[in-house]
Design a protein around this motif. Structure first.
Motif, PDB file in Angstrom:
ATOM      1  N   THR A 268      39.953  39.161 -23.257  1.00  9.41           N
ATOM      2  CA  THR A 268      39.419  40.294 -22.501  1.00  9.41           C
ATOM      3  C   THR A 268      40.491  40.687 -21.497  1.00  9.41           C
ATOM      4  N   MET A 269      40.800  41.980 -21.446  1.00  5.04           N
ATOM      5  CA  MET A 269      41.835  42.468 -20.533  1.00  5.04           C
ATOM      6  C   MET A 269      41.283  43.703 -19.830  1.00  5.04           C
ATOM      7  N   THR A 270      41.190  43.639 -18.533  1.00  5.55           N
ATOM      8  CA  THR A 270      40.613  44.747 -17.770  1.00  5.55           C
ATOM      9  C   THR A 270      41.690  45.476 -16.977  1.00  5.55           C
ATOM     10  N   ALA A 271      41.752  46.789 -17.160  1.00  6.09           N
ATOM     11  CA  ALA A 271      42.685  47.608 -16.393  1.00  6.09           C
ATOM     12  C   ALA A 271      42.142  47.772 -14.978  1.00  6.09           C
ATOM     13  N   LEU A 272      43.023  47.658 -14.004  1.00  6.60           N
ATOM     14  CA  LEU A 272      42.653  47.848 -12.605  1.00  6.60           C
ATOM     15  C   LEU A 272      43.465  49.004 -12.032  1.00  6.60           C
ATOM     16  N   ALA A 273      42.861  49.703 -11.095  1.00  6.18           N
ATOM     17  CA  ALA A 273      43.571  50.790 -10.421  1.00  6.18           C
ATOM     18  C   ALA A 273      43.602  50.501  -8.925  1.00  6.18           C
ATOM     19  N   SER A 274      44.754  50.724  -8.321  1.00  7.49           N
ATOM     20  CA  SER A 274      44.904  50.511  -6.880  1.00  7.49           C
ATOM     21  C   SER A 274      45.979  51.442  -6.350  1.00  7.49           C
ATOM     22  N   ASP A 275      45.855  51.800  -5.094  1.00  5.38           N
ATOM     23  CA  ASP A 275      46.885  52.625  -4.465  1.00  5.38           C
ATOM     24  C   ASP A 275      48.121  51.790  -4.147  1.00  5.38           C
ATOM     25  N   ALA A 276      47.946  50.460  -4.109  1.00  4.18           N
ATOM     26  CA  ALA A 276      49.066  49.578  -3.776  1.00  4.18           C
ATOM     27  C   ALA A 276      49.972  49.376  -4.988  1.00  4.18           C
ATOM     28  N   THR A 277      51.209  48.998  -4.708  1.00  4.93           N
ATOM     29  CA  THR A 277      52.157  48.697  -5.768  1.00  4.93           C
ATOM     30  C   THR A 277      52.226  47.190  -5.950  1.00  4.93           C
ATOM     31  N   PHE A 278      51.970  46.737  -7.160  1.00  8.58           N
ATOM     32  CA  PHE A 278      51.951  45.309  -7.443  1.00  8.58           C
ATOM     33  C   PHE A 278      53.183  44.869  -8.229  1.00  8.58           C
ATOM     34  N   ALA A 279      54.259  45.659  -8.164  1.00  9.16           N
ATOM     35  CA  ALA A 279      55.476  45.296  -8.896  1.00  9.16           C
ATOM     36  C   ALA A 279      56.006  43.966  -8.366  1.00  9.16           C
ATOM     37  N   ARG A 280      56.589  43.189  -9.262  1.00  8.98           N
ATOM     38  CA  ARG A 280      57.088  41.866  -8.888  1.00  8.98           C
ATOM     39  C   ARG A 280      58.521  41.935  -8.360  1.00  8.98           C
ATOM     40  N   GLY A 281      58.749  41.168  -7.316  1.00  4.60           N
ATOM     41  CA  GLY A 281      60.085  41.063  -6.749  1.00  4.60           C
ATOM     42  C   GLY A 281      60.285  39.643  -6.259  1.00  4.60           C
ATOM     43  N   LEU A 282      61.519  39.275  -6.003  1.00  8.11           N
ATOM     44  CA  LEU A 282      61.822  37.904  -5.574  1.00  8.11           C
ATOM     45  C   LEU A 282      61.168  37.592  -4.232  1.00  8.11           C
ATOM     46  N   ASP A 283      60.405  36.493  -4.198  1.00  7.63           N
ATOM     47  CA  ASP A 283      59.808  35.981  -2.973  1.00  7.63           C
ATOM     48  C   ASP A 283      60.704  34.841  -2.501  1.00  7.63           C
ATOM     49  N   GLU A 284      61.443  35.086  -1.432  1.00  2.50           N
ATOM     50  CA  GLU A 284      62.451  34.115  -0.971  1.00  2.50           C
ATOM     51  C   GLU A 284      61.912  32.706  -0.722  1.00  2.50           C
ATOM     52  N   PRO A 285      60.756  32.565  -0.031  1.00  2.00           N
ATOM     53  CA  PRO A 285      60.287  31.198   0.270  1.00  2.00           C
ATOM     54  C   PRO A 285      59.999  30.340  -0.964  1.00  2.00           C
ATOM     55  N   THR A 286      59.606  30.979  -2.076  1.00  2.00           N
ATOM     56  CA  THR A 286      59.261  30.204  -3.278  1.00  2.00           C
ATOM     57  C   THR A 286      60.296  30.315  -4.381  1.00  2.00           C
ATOM     58  N   GLY A 287      61.091  31.368  -4.356  1.00  2.37           N
ATOM     59  CA  GLY A 287      62.028  31.613  -5.454  1.00  2.37           C
ATOM     60  C   GLY A 287      61.365  32.221  -6.664  1.00  2.37           C
ATOM     61  N   LEU A 288      60.100  32.625  -6.521  1.00  2.00           N
ATOM     62  CA  LEU A 288      59.327  33.174  -7.643  1.00  2.00           C
ATOM     63  C   LEU A 288      59.273  34.703  -7.597  1.00  2.00           C
ATOM     64  N   PRO A 289      59.104  35.337  -8.747  1.00  2.00           N
ATOM     65  CA  PRO A 289      58.947  36.789  -8.790  1.00  2.00           C
ATOM     66  C   PRO A 289      57.485  37.165  -8.484  1.00  2.00           C
ATOM     67  N   LEU A 290      57.132  37.169  -7.213  1.00  2.00           N
ATOM     68  CA  LEU A 290      55.738  37.444  -6.816  1.00  2.00           C
ATOM     69  C   LEU A 290      55.543  38.923  -6.520  1.00  2.00           C
ATOM     70  N   TRP A 291      54.276  39.313  -6.352  1.00  2.00           N
ATOM     71  CA  TRP A 291      53.978  40.698  -6.012  1.00  2.00           C
ATOM     72  C   TRP A 291      54.569  41.051  -4.669  1.00  2.00           C
ATOM     73  N   SER A 292      55.170  42.206  -4.580  1.00  2.00           N
ATOM     74  CA  SER A 292      55.739  42.699  -3.315  1.00  2.00           C
ATOM     75  C   SER A 292      54.680  43.553  -2.637  1.00  2.00           C
ATOM     76  N   LEU A 293      53.760  42.917  -1.929  1.00  2.00           N
ATOM     77  CA  LEU A 293      52.661  43.651  -1.288  1.00  2.00           C
ATOM     78  C   LEU A 293      52.991  43.969   0.154  1.00  2.00           C
TER      79      LEU A 293
END
Ligand code: ZN
Length: 144
Positions: free
Chosen positions: A119-144
């Motif tokens: 099951t895959m549900t599309a979500l809509a938001s005004d925010a941008t959930f694109a992934r970018g490098l999160d320095e503290p973890t080294g992971l490509p997390l959401w840039s909120l």
């Protein structure tokens, strides 16, 4: 403190993956076919073999391990968002063997589908959930 945005649920896709397909690859293909930029995904089923990741927080790299046998997908939970402009799936999965022992981890390429209902549900938001490098973890997390 948590960072979050309100999202509205839209269309939900409900389907079955092809036998012997790659679990992550097939889910990613559905998200890309539907141009899903933000979403939630869940699935149950079984795999012929699995490959999962564990993030080494000290070394800041994923270690991968293979479970070369049939396992149940007791739970797959994840999300869909954009990375480098394309929809990607980030999912974690719990798999169980014939004794009920469970294994889990970060879903990686290399999980071969025996059967899978998703099951895959599309979500809509005004925010941008694109992934970018999160320095503290080294992971490509959401840039909120
Ligand atoms: Zn993960």
């Amino acid at each position: 403190m948590a960072t979050y945005h309100r999202a509205t649920a839209g269309t939900t896709l409900v389907g079955r993956l092809a036998h012997d397909g790659d679990l992550l690859g097939e889910l990613t293909a559905v998200a890309r076919e539907q141009d899903l930029r933000l979403g939630a995904v869940s699935a149950i089923g079984a795999v012929r073999q699995a490959r999962l990741g564990f993030y080494d927080q000290a070394k800041r790299v994923y270690d991968y391990f293979v479970l070369d046998r049939p396992l149940e997908i007791t739970a797959l939970v994840g999300n869909v968002s954009l990375k480098d402009g394309a929809p990607v799936i980030h999912a974690h999965v719990t798999l169980s063997d014939e004794t009920g022992r469970a294994y889990g981890g970060h879903l990686a390429e290399g999980c071969v589908v025996f059967a899978c209902e998703f099951t895959m549900t599309a979500l809509a938001s005004d925010a941008t959930f694109a992934r970018g490098l999160d320095e503290p973890t080294g992971l490509p997390l959401w840039s909120l």
